[in-house]
Design an enzyme around this catalytic site. Structure first.
Site, PDB file in Angstrom:
ATOM      1  N   ASN A  29      35.919  53.275  67.212  1.00  0.00           N
ATOM      2  CA  ASN A  29      35.757  51.892  66.771  1.00  0.00           C
ATOM      3  C   ASN A  29      35.699  51.005  68.011  1.00  0.00           C
ATOM      4  O   ASN A  29      36.716  50.753  68.642  1.00  0.00           O
ATOM      5  CB  ASN A  29      36.948  51.495  65.876  1.00  0.00           C
ATOM      6  CG  ASN A  29      36.881  50.044  65.460  1.00  0.00           C
ATOM      7  OD1 ASN A  29      35.846  49.394  65.595  1.00  0.00           O
ATOM      8  ND2 ASN A  29      37.988  49.521  64.950  1.00  0.00           N
ATOM      9  N   TRP A  30      34.481  50.556  68.326  1.00  0.00           N
ATOM     10  CA  TRP A  30      34.318  49.757  69.550  1.00  0.00           C
ATOM     11  C   TRP A  30      34.663  48.287  69.339  1.00  0.00           C
ATOM     12  O   TRP A  30      34.621  47.498  70.269  1.00  0.00           O
ATOM     13  CB  TRP A  30      32.881  49.903  70.084  1.00  0.00           C
ATOM     14  CG  TRP A  30      32.604  51.257  70.648  1.00  0.00           C
ATOM     15  CD1 TRP A  30      33.533  52.187  70.998  1.00  0.00           C
ATOM     16  CD2 TRP A  30      31.327  51.854  70.933  1.00  0.00           C
ATOM     17  NE1 TRP A  30      32.920  53.321  71.483  1.00  0.00           N
ATOM     18  CE2 TRP A  30      31.565  53.134  71.456  1.00  0.00           C
ATOM     19  CE3 TRP A  30      30.009  51.422  70.789  1.00  0.00           C
ATOM     20  CZ2 TRP A  30      30.539  53.995  71.844  1.00  0.00           C
ATOM     21  CZ3 TRP A  30      28.980  52.269  71.168  1.00  0.00           C
ATOM     22  CH2 TRP A  30      29.245  53.539  71.695  1.00  0.00           C
ATOM     23  N   LYS A  31      34.931  47.909  68.122  1.00  0.00           N
ATOM     24  CA  LYS A  31      35.284  46.516  67.793  1.00  0.00           C
ATOM     25  C   LYS A  31      34.269  45.554  68.415  1.00  0.00           C
ATOM     26  O   LYS A  31      33.080  45.853  68.444  1.00  0.00           O
ATOM     27  CB  LYS A  31      36.708  46.202  68.266  1.00  0.00           C
ATOM     28  CG  LYS A  31      37.708  47.280  67.882  1.00  0.00           C
ATOM     29  CD  LYS A  31      39.117  46.863  68.110  1.00  0.00           C
ATOM     30  CE  LYS A  31      40.027  48.026  67.882  1.00  0.00           C
ATOM     31  NZ  LYS A  31      41.415  47.689  67.758  1.00  0.00           N
ATOM     32  N   HIS A 114      39.796  47.096  57.892  1.00  0.00           N
ATOM     33  CA  HIS A 114      40.545  47.261  59.147  1.00  0.00           C
ATOM     34  C   HIS A 114      41.589  46.144  59.225  1.00  0.00           C
ATOM     35  O   HIS A 114      41.344  45.021  58.788  1.00  0.00           O
ATOM     36  CB  HIS A 114      39.577  47.190  60.343  1.00  0.00           C
ATOM     37  CG  HIS A 114      40.220  47.599  61.625  1.00  0.00           C
ATOM     38  ND1 HIS A 114      41.045  46.748  62.333  1.00  0.00           N
ATOM     39  CD2 HIS A 114      40.176  48.764  62.310  1.00  0.00           C
ATOM     40  CE1 HIS A 114      41.482  47.394  63.415  1.00  0.00           C
ATOM     41  NE2 HIS A 114      40.973  48.620  63.418  1.00  0.00           N
ATOM     42  N   GLU A 116      42.528  44.275  61.504  1.00  0.00           N
ATOM     43  CA  GLU A 116      42.106  43.053  62.198  1.00  0.00           C
ATOM     44  C   GLU A 116      41.338  42.146  61.234  1.00  0.00           C
ATOM     45  O   GLU A 116      41.465  40.925  61.283  1.00  0.00           O
ATOM     46  CB  GLU A 116      41.276  43.411  63.446  1.00  0.00           C
ATOM     47  CG  GLU A 116      42.184  43.910  64.566  1.00  0.00           C
ATOM     48  CD  GLU A 116      41.547  44.929  65.486  1.00  0.00           C
ATOM     49  OE1 GLU A 116      40.312  45.063  65.502  1.00  0.00           O
ATOM     50  OE2 GLU A 116      42.317  45.611  66.202  1.00  0.00           O
ATOM     51  N   GLU A 186      46.354  53.548  59.617  1.00  0.00           N
ATOM     52  CA  GLU A 186      46.447  52.823  60.879  1.00  0.00           C
ATOM     53  C   GLU A 186      47.623  51.850  60.824  1.00  0.00           C
ATOM     54  O   GLU A 186      47.473  50.697  60.365  1.00  0.00           O
ATOM     55  CB  GLU A 186      45.158  52.032  61.127  1.00  0.00           C
ATOM     56  CG  GLU A 186      43.923  52.888  61.262  1.00  0.00           C
ATOM     57  CD  GLU A 186      42.963  52.293  62.288  1.00  0.00           C
ATOM     58  OE1 GLU A 186      42.598  53.007  63.222  1.00  0.00           O
ATOM     59  OE2 GLU A 186      42.618  51.110  62.163  1.00  0.00           O
ATOM     60  N   GLY A 192      46.295  49.115  69.269  1.00  0.00           N
ATOM     61  CA  GLY A 192      46.099  48.390  70.519  1.00  0.00           C
ATOM     62  C   GLY A 192      47.384  48.056  71.257  1.00  0.00           C
ATOM     63  O   GLY A 192      47.392  47.258  72.189  1.00  0.00           O
ATOM     64  N   SER A 232      46.570  53.625  68.909  1.00  0.00           N
ATOM     65  CA  SER A 232      46.922  54.024  70.274  1.00  0.00           C
ATOM     66  C   SER A 232      46.779  55.528  70.525  1.00  0.00           C
ATOM     67  O   SER A 232      47.609  56.131  71.217  1.00  0.00           O
ATOM     68  CB  SER A 232      48.333  53.540  70.639  1.00  0.00           C
ATOM     69  OG  SER A 232      48.368  52.136  70.613  1.00  0.00           O
ATOM     70  N   GLY A 253      40.299  53.276  68.966  1.00  0.00           N
ATOM     71  CA  GLY A 253      39.791  52.012  69.502  1.00  0.00           C
ATOM     72  C   GLY A 253      39.677  52.079  71.022  1.00  0.00           C
ATOM     73  O   GLY A 253      38.705  52.612  71.571  1.00  0.00           O
TER      74      GLY A 253
HETATM   75  C1  PEP Z   1      41.577  50.715  65.825  1.00  0.00           C
HETATM   76  O1  PEP Z   1      41.230  49.591  66.125  1.00  0.00           O
HETATM   77  O2  PEP Z   1      41.138  51.220  64.800  1.00  0.00           O
HETATM   78  C2  PEP Z   1      42.488  51.420  66.725  1.00  0.00           C
HETATM   79  C3  PEP Z   1      43.084  52.476  66.284  1.00  0.00           C
HETATM   80  O3  PEP Z   1      42.643  50.893  67.986  1.00  0.00           O
HETATM   81  P1  PEP Z   1      43.483  51.560  69.213  1.00  0.00           P
HETATM   82  O4  PEP Z   1      43.095  53.000  69.294  1.00  0.00           O
HETATM   83  O5  PEP Z   1      43.054  50.780  70.414  1.00  0.00           O
HETATM   84  O6  PEP Z   1      44.926  51.401  68.893  1.00  0.00           O
END
Ligand code: PEP
Length: 271
Positions: A29-31, A114, A116, A186, A192, A232, A253
């Site tokens: 997931n490049w957001k 998600h 976010e 998640e 993050g 993470s 991410g």
């Molecule tokens: C995500 O945004 O789906 C995610 C898991 O981010 P990260 O790996 O940076 O925690």
């Protein structure tokens, strides 16, 4: 050799055997990150890799760059999708993108709900449900994200939260369509933050999610729904989490942005 060292060696052997046997989904997931050149470079590097292994790779770029994935991944085993979708097919919905548009660019997957989007853009479980419905109606696979925030974790309300997220978003799903669904656990406190859920915490929640899916769709139909972990994930923790029960893959991410780091994660899940 010390007893501790022998135990560690045995543990590593068992871990490798379990990982070699499992087929993982590795989703990036490049957001709202990366630019055109960066994505072209990433895809060129990816195309140099032999991806003839058991695992499935799915990339989720920002919308404007989907055409690059359509162009560059034509002969690749890697797949891609969108980070969001709107449930209507067309019309006066400024800023939104439809399922048909996703299909037009060769997308096979869509991330839905998600945290976010839930927290910053106030998306609800009901909205997630409508998006899941739109995806399934057109043959796209929704990757439904669920997970608790820190307070819900601290006060042990995480199971209730996750159960209601799943029950609301999947309440209208036809049992024949379950084969298209992917779940992603998640925990919001792990996204993050550098602070991942422990393999034990992941296993507990994934088994709980499996039981919620069983009660919604029956064991047989629910068994085909993969459950990913996200939060993470990095090279140092991916193998420990990978062996936890009911972990079918990862939604990644930060660690998916740099090609070399992502490639290391891919190799760590090969054998
Ligand atoms: C995500 O945004 O789906 C995610 C898991 O981010 P990260 O790996 O940076 O925690």
């Amino acid at each position: 050799m010390q007893k501790q060292q022998i135990l560690e060696l045995v543990r590593q052997e068992v871990r490798s055997a379990v990982i070699a046997r499992k087929e993982f989904i590795i989703a990036a997931n490049w957001k709202m990150n990366k630019d055109k050149n960066d994505i072209i470079g990433f895809l060129k590097n990816l195309n140099k890799e032999k991806l003839e292994n058991k695992n499935k790779i799915i990339l989720f770029p920002p919308y404007p760059y989907l055409y690059l994935l359509e162009e560059q991944l034509r002969y690749s085993k890697a797949l891609y999708g969108m980070q969001n979708i709107f449930w209507e097919t067309s019309g006066a919905f400024t800023g939104e993108v439809s399922v048909e548009m996703a299909l037009d660019f060769g997308c096979k997957y869509v991330i839905i709900g998600h945290s976010e989007r839930r927290n910053i853009l106030m998306e609800t479980d009901e909205m997630a449900g409508k998006k899941v419905g739109a995806c399934l109606q057109h043959g796209l696979s929704p990757v439904l994200c669920v997970g608790e925030n820190l307070d819900e974790r601290k006060f042990s309300h995480y199971k209730e939260r996750i159960k209601s997220q799943i029950a609301t978003a999947l309440s209208q799903v036809d049992i024949e369509k379950t084969g298209k669904i992917i779940l992603a656990y998640e925990p919001v406190w792990a996204i993050g933050t550098g602070m991942n859920a422990s393999p034990e915490q992941v296993e507990e929640v994934h088994m709980f999610i499996r039981s919620v899916l069983d009660s919604l769709f029956g064991e047989k139909a629910a068994a085909c729904i993969p459950i990913l972990y996200g939060g993470s994930v990095k090279t140092s923790n991916v193998r420990d989490i990978a062996v936890a029960k009911d972990v079918s893959g990862f939604l990644i991410g930060g660690a998916s942005l740099d090609f070399d780091e992502f490639k290391r994660i891919i190799s760590l899940l090969d054998t």
